[in-house]
Enzyme design. Structure first.
Site, PDB file in Angstrom:
ATOM      1  N   LYS A 187       0.900  -1.163   0.000  1.00 45.62           N
ATOM      2  CA  LYS A 187       0.000   0.000   0.000  1.00 45.62           C
ATOM      3  C   LYS A 187       0.936   1.209   0.000  1.00 45.62           C
ATOM      4  O   LYS A 187       1.704   1.420   0.939  1.00 45.62           O
ATOM      5  CB  LYS A 187      -0.888  -0.036   1.243  1.00 45.62           C
ATOM      6  CG  LYS A 187      -1.433   1.303   1.754  1.00 45.62           C
ATOM      7  CD  LYS A 187      -2.378   2.008   0.810  1.00 45.62           C
ATOM      8  CE  LYS A 187      -2.819   3.352   1.395  1.00 45.62           C
ATOM      9  NZ  LYS A 187      -1.729   4.368   1.458  1.00 45.62           N
ATOM     10  N   GLY A 244       6.099   3.719   9.972  1.00 40.52           N
ATOM     11  CA  GLY A 244       5.265   4.910  10.081  1.00 40.52           C
ATOM     12  C   GLY A 244       5.056   5.299  11.519  1.00 40.52           C
ATOM     13  O   GLY A 244       5.895   5.012  12.380  1.00 40.52           O
ATOM     14  N   SER A 245       3.916   5.930  11.753  1.00 41.58           N
ATOM     15  CA  SER A 245       3.704   6.533  13.068  1.00 41.58           C
ATOM     16  C   SER A 245       3.031   5.570  14.042  1.00 41.58           C
ATOM     17  O   SER A 245       2.380   4.594  13.645  1.00 41.58           O
ATOM     18  CB  SER A 245       2.861   7.796  12.910  1.00 41.58           C
ATOM     19  OG  SER A 245       1.605   7.434  12.389  1.00 41.58           O
ATOM     20  N   GLU A 268       7.771  -0.479  12.525  1.00 41.60           N
ATOM     21  CA  GLU A 268       8.949   0.337  12.865  1.00 41.60           C
ATOM     22  C   GLU A 268       8.445   1.754  13.021  1.00 41.60           C
ATOM     23  O   GLU A 268       8.047   2.384  12.049  1.00 41.60           O
ATOM     24  CB  GLU A 268       9.994   0.253  11.751  1.00 41.60           C
ATOM     25  CG  GLU A 268      10.686  -1.081  11.668  1.00 41.60           C
ATOM     26  CD  GLU A 268      11.435  -1.457  12.936  1.00 41.60           C
ATOM     27  OE1 GLU A 268      11.927  -0.543  13.621  1.00 41.60           O
ATOM     28  OE2 GLU A 268      11.502  -2.648  13.251  1.00 41.60           O
ATOM     29  N   CYS A 305      13.393   9.101  11.771  1.00 43.66           N
ATOM     30  CA  CYS A 305      12.945   8.365  12.964  1.00 43.66           C
ATOM     31  C   CYS A 305      14.055   8.310  14.004  1.00 43.66           C
ATOM     32  O   CYS A 305      13.812   8.026  15.165  1.00 43.66           O
ATOM     33  CB  CYS A 305      12.495   6.966  12.577  1.00 43.66           C
ATOM     34  SG  CYS A 305      13.732   6.067  11.657  1.00 43.66           S
ATOM     35  N   GLU A 393       7.619  11.614  20.265  1.00 43.78           N
ATOM     36  CA  GLU A 393       8.390  12.072  19.105  1.00 43.78           C
ATOM     37  C   GLU A 393       7.762  13.331  18.495  1.00 43.78           C
ATOM     38  O   GLU A 393       6.550  13.390  18.312  1.00 43.78           O
ATOM     39  CB  GLU A 393       8.394  10.969  18.035  1.00 43.78           C
ATOM     40  CG  GLU A 393       9.069  11.360  16.740  1.00 43.78           C
ATOM     41  CD  GLU A 393       8.744  10.410  15.581  1.00 43.78           C
ATOM     42  OE1 GLU A 393       7.558  10.074  15.387  1.00 43.78           O
ATOM     43  OE2 GLU A 393       9.677  10.007  14.876  1.00 43.78           O
TER      44      GLU A 393
HETATM   45  P1  NAP Z   1       2.084   7.516   8.847  1.00 42.84           P
HETATM   46  O1  NAP Z   1       1.249   8.724   8.753  1.00 42.84           O
HETATM   47  O2  NAP Z   1       1.908   6.623  10.018  1.00 42.84           O
HETATM   48  O3  NAP Z   1       1.859   6.693   7.484  1.00 42.84           O
HETATM   49  C1  NAP Z   1       2.286   5.368   7.310  1.00 42.84           C
HETATM   50  C2  NAP Z   1       1.300   4.610   6.423  1.00 42.84           C
HETATM   51  O4  NAP Z   1       0.038   4.450   7.074  1.00 42.84           O
HETATM   52  C3  NAP Z   1       0.996   5.264   5.094  1.00 42.84           C
HETATM   53  O5  NAP Z   1       0.881   4.267   4.111  1.00 42.84           O
HETATM   54  C4  NAP Z   1      -0.336   5.949   5.347  1.00 42.84           C
HETATM   55  O6  NAP Z   1      -1.108   6.094   4.171  1.00 42.84           O
HETATM   56  C5  NAP Z   1      -1.014   4.955   6.241  1.00 42.84           C
HETATM   57  N1  NAP Z   1      -2.059   5.562   7.065  1.00 42.84           N
HETATM   58  C6  NAP Z   1      -2.118   6.836   7.555  1.00 42.84           C
HETATM   59  N2  NAP Z   1      -3.221   6.987   8.338  1.00 42.84           N
HETATM   60  C7  NAP Z   1      -3.853   5.784   8.341  1.00 42.84           C
HETATM   61  C8  NAP Z   1      -5.035   5.289   8.969  1.00 42.84           C
HETATM   62  N3  NAP Z   1      -5.779   6.052   9.758  1.00 42.84           N
HETATM   63  N4  NAP Z   1      -5.369   3.985   8.750  1.00 42.84           N
HETATM   64  C9  NAP Z   1      -4.601   3.204   7.968  1.00 42.84           C
HETATM   65  N5  NAP Z   1      -3.482   3.605   7.330  1.00 42.84           N
HETATM   66  C10 NAP Z   1      -3.112   4.879   7.522  1.00 42.84           C
HETATM   67  O7  NAP Z   1       3.641   7.864   8.903  1.00 42.84           O
HETATM   68  P2  NAP Z   1       4.530   8.798   7.968  1.00 42.84           P
HETATM   69  O8  NAP Z   1       3.999  10.168   7.926  1.00 42.84           O
HETATM   70  O9  NAP Z   1       4.756   8.151   6.700  1.00 42.84           O
HETATM   71  O10 NAP Z   1       5.975   8.762   8.670  1.00 42.84           O
HETATM   72  C11 NAP Z   1       6.265   9.394   9.820  1.00 42.84           C
HETATM   73  C12 NAP Z   1       6.511   8.391  10.942  1.00 42.84           C
HETATM   74  O11 NAP Z   1       7.226   7.256  10.502  1.00 42.84           O
HETATM   75  C13 NAP Z   1       7.343   9.019  12.034  1.00 42.84           C
HETATM   76  O12 NAP Z   1       6.823   8.659  13.277  1.00 42.84           O
HETATM   77  C14 NAP Z   1       8.715   8.393  11.810  1.00 42.84           C
HETATM   78  O13 NAP Z   1       9.523   8.373  12.944  1.00 42.84           O
HETATM   79  C15 NAP Z   1       8.323   7.023  11.374  1.00 42.84           C
HETATM   80  N6  NAP Z   1       9.404   6.349  10.671  1.00 42.84           N
HETATM   81  C16 NAP Z   1       9.994   5.280  11.252  1.00 42.84           C
HETATM   82  C17 NAP Z   1      11.051   4.642  10.641  1.00 42.84           C
HETATM   83  C18 NAP Z   1      11.697   3.466  11.296  1.00 42.84           C
HETATM   84  O14 NAP Z   1      12.496   2.810  10.654  1.00 42.84           O
HETATM   85  N7  NAP Z   1      11.434   3.160  12.534  1.00 42.84           N
HETATM   86  C19 NAP Z   1      11.506   5.100   9.395  1.00 42.84           C
HETATM   87  C20 NAP Z   1      10.881   6.182   8.816  1.00 42.84           C
HETATM   88  C21 NAP Z   1       9.826   6.794   9.467  1.00 42.84           C
HETATM   89  P3  NAP Z   1      -1.300   7.511   3.466  1.00 42.84           P
HETATM   90  O15 NAP Z   1      -0.204   7.595   2.498  1.00 42.84           O
HETATM   91  O16 NAP Z   1      -2.587   7.342   2.780  1.00 42.84           O
HETATM   92  O17 NAP Z   1      -1.325   8.593   4.512  1.00 42.84           O
END
Ligand code: NAP
Length: 497
Positions: A187, A244-245, A268, A305, A393
């Site tokens: 996705k 993601g978050s 992650e 992250c 965070e």
């Molecule tokens: P995100 O908003 O959590 O998005 C991740 C995924 O979830 C996307 O595919 C998003 O789709 C989907 N999504 C969003 N809201 C949703 C919902 N309500 N129900 C189902 N799916 C949903 O995160 P992000 O903005 O991409 O990234 C930021 C976060 O990722 C930060 O917290 C960062 O620290 C973390 N991160 C962690 C790592 C690691 O290795 N640990 C690496 C990079 C980033 P859409 O595209 O449609 O919004």
């Protein structure tokens, strides 16, 4: 290489012209881009799932050599996308060329590293184990047992916004799952849909060149979140790789918990990546260390992250603090990856401004209303311990200095820390020895500890661990970076004879 806005379902590019659509966005100009993307339909998800299930048998039976060739070909096809890939992603993310070229190199290296491990019969993973038979053992003979591993089945992958290559469509999770012998359904992230389509063109070419089953990879574009939940709930899916978050991970876990068959969810997530700074180090190298920390915090405009979000600094380190203040004040602003991320950043900053005991030390220069400017705050240990929000965070350019006045109070905050992806320790050689107790306690809070180094920059290698105790990840036993990432998508089988 025209962008169609369609999803890729087992070799076919499909869309629904009458259904929901969305536009890609250019954060650099704060404007929508003209390309229209079509939300994948329920029927297309079903088609992807069925094709992935059909592909599982032939794909898992492919030899390690064939899979290695496939991964190497994907890497080659990514490079063949050339500058179109880089320019498309620059427009969708506002990330600079140099950073994206580096990330592309890392993504390609990741695929090639898994290919090499397969060519070496997975020897670097140390997976096989054999216990020899002993017919003469009393009172009962001992059978020969061999531990081996099988791919788990179809894997659903969710990429993050901030790593459009390394943690996205053909990023680490997809590479690890394909190496393990699992078909993948991705996705895509709405922050870079055109980039995801280009990456899918690369894997489409590789599938054809290597004669792989078409259902081995599908990519779903969608703005509506319902498809994400349907994907993780689908009975064909046997594991989920998510970057993601915290909040989104929780929402997906809730859906997974409604499944009849439980499946692993490897999330992650993020963390504040605490920086422990000891007194002599702060006194000797305070200025340089402060400048390095600000530079690390500003990398990717704070959208890493592993960004150093909280720094534990001895009280009265005026030179250190002044250097950090100067560096933050000199920082120019930039956009964040999406308007949603900017909104969350602004709300997190408002939280700091309204928190009792937290003072703003410095603010960068805001150039445009849709930019985020750097912020530096400070508080004491008691304030930090009393306010759980200070452990959350902040995704963007912001850091908090927590001043401590004794080893005992530093030990207390380390004890109170939630799980982290990483932490750094900055001390003189003598301090690293004298503070071994606190450092050892810190081991239990993190997935990676950097001694005298910045937390940003995660090396792709066999000894890497990129994960950590909850809430930084949802499974403390696994990594999403490095060769061991593959073991998340394998399951043990014992053969007894
Ligand atoms: P995100 O908003 O959590 O998005 C991740 C995924 O979830 C996307 O595919 C998003 O789709 C989907 N999504 C969003 N809201 C949703 C919902 N309500 N129900 C189902 N799916 C949903 O995160 P992000 O903005 O991409 O990234 C930021 C976060 O990722 C930060 O917290 C960062 O620290 C973390 N991160 C962690 C790592 C690691 O290795 N640990 C690496 C990079 C980033 P859409 O595209 O449609 O919004």
């Amino acid at each position: 290489m025209a962008i169609t806005g369609l999803s890729y379902i087992a070799g076919q590019w499909l869309g629904n012209q009458e259904g929901k659509t969305f536009q890609s966005f250019c954060p650099g100009t704060n404007e929508q881009l003209p390309t229209t993307f079509y939300d994948a339909t329920d029927a297309q998800l079903e088609q992807a799932a069925a094709a992935a299930q059909t592909a599982f048998k032939p794909y898992r039976n492919s030899s390690y050599q064939q899979r290695a060739e496939f991964l190497n070909t994907i890497a080659e096809e990514i490079m063949n996308l050339g500058d179109t890939l880089i320019e498309t992603t620059m427009q969708e993310t506002n990330l600079p060329r140099q950073r994206l070229e580096g990330e592309r190199m890392r993504t390609v290296a990741q695929l090639r590293a898994f290919a090499t491990a397969l060519e070496q019969n997975l020897a670097p993973l140390n997976l096989s184990y054999v216990d020899d038979a002993d017919a003469n053992r009393t009172p009962m003979p001992k059978p020969r047992t061999e531990l081996t591993y099988l791919p788990v089945g179809v894997v659903a992958v969710f990429g993050a916004s901030n790593f459009p290559y390394a943690f996205s469509t053909l990023g680490g999770d997809t590479a690890a799952a394909l190496a393990a012998g699992c078909p993948v359904i991705v996705k895509t992230h709405n922050a870079h849909p055109a980039t995801s389509e280009l990456m899918t063109q690369a894997i489409d070419s590789a599938i054809k060149k290597c004669d792989m089953p078409m259902g081995v990879f599908s990519m779903l574009q969608a703005k509506a979140y319902s498809i994400s939940h349907q994907l993780v709930a689908h009975p064909v899916v046997k594991a989920v790789g998510f970057t993601g978050s915290f909040n989104v991970a929780n929402a997906l876990i809730e859906t997974i918990n409604t499944r009849e068959e439980p499946i692993p969810f490897y999330g992650e997530l993020g963390s504040i990546n605490p920086q422990l700074i000891f007194k002599n180090k702060a006194t000797q190298d305070g200025k340089t260390l402060a400048q390095q920390l600000v530079a690390s915090m500003l990398m990717g405009n704070g959208q890493f992250c592993t960004s150093p979000g909280v720094w534990f600094v001895p009280s009265e380190q005026t030179e250190f603090e002044q250097a950090a203040i100067d560096a933050v004040k000199a920082a120019g602003s930039d956009t964040l990856l999406t308007p949603g991320i900017l909104k969350s950043f602004i709300s997190a900053i408002a939280g700091f401004e309204g928190s009792e005991g937290v003072t703003r030390l410095a603010k960068g220069q805001l150039d445009k209303p849709y930019h985020a400017d750097a912020h530096l705050y400070a508080c004491d240990v008691d304030t930090f311990l009393a306010n759980d929000h200070l452990q959350e965070e902040v995704f963007g350019p912001c850091a908090l200095i927590v001043r401590y006045d004794s080893d005992a109070s530093l030990a207390k905050v380390v004890d109170a820390l939630a799980g982290q992806l990483s932490a750094s320790v900055h001390g003189t050689a003598q301090e690293l020895t004298a503070q071994a107790g606190i450092i050892s306690d810190l081991h239990y809070k993190v997935g990676r500890i950097a001694l005298g180094q910045m937390p940003t920059g995660v090396e792709v290698c066999a000894s890497m661990n990129h994960g950590g105790p909850f809430p930084s990840s949802t499974d403390v036993r696994s990594t999403s970076v490095g060769l061991q990432a593959m073991t998340r998508f394998l399951r043990p089988l014992c053969i007894q004879s």
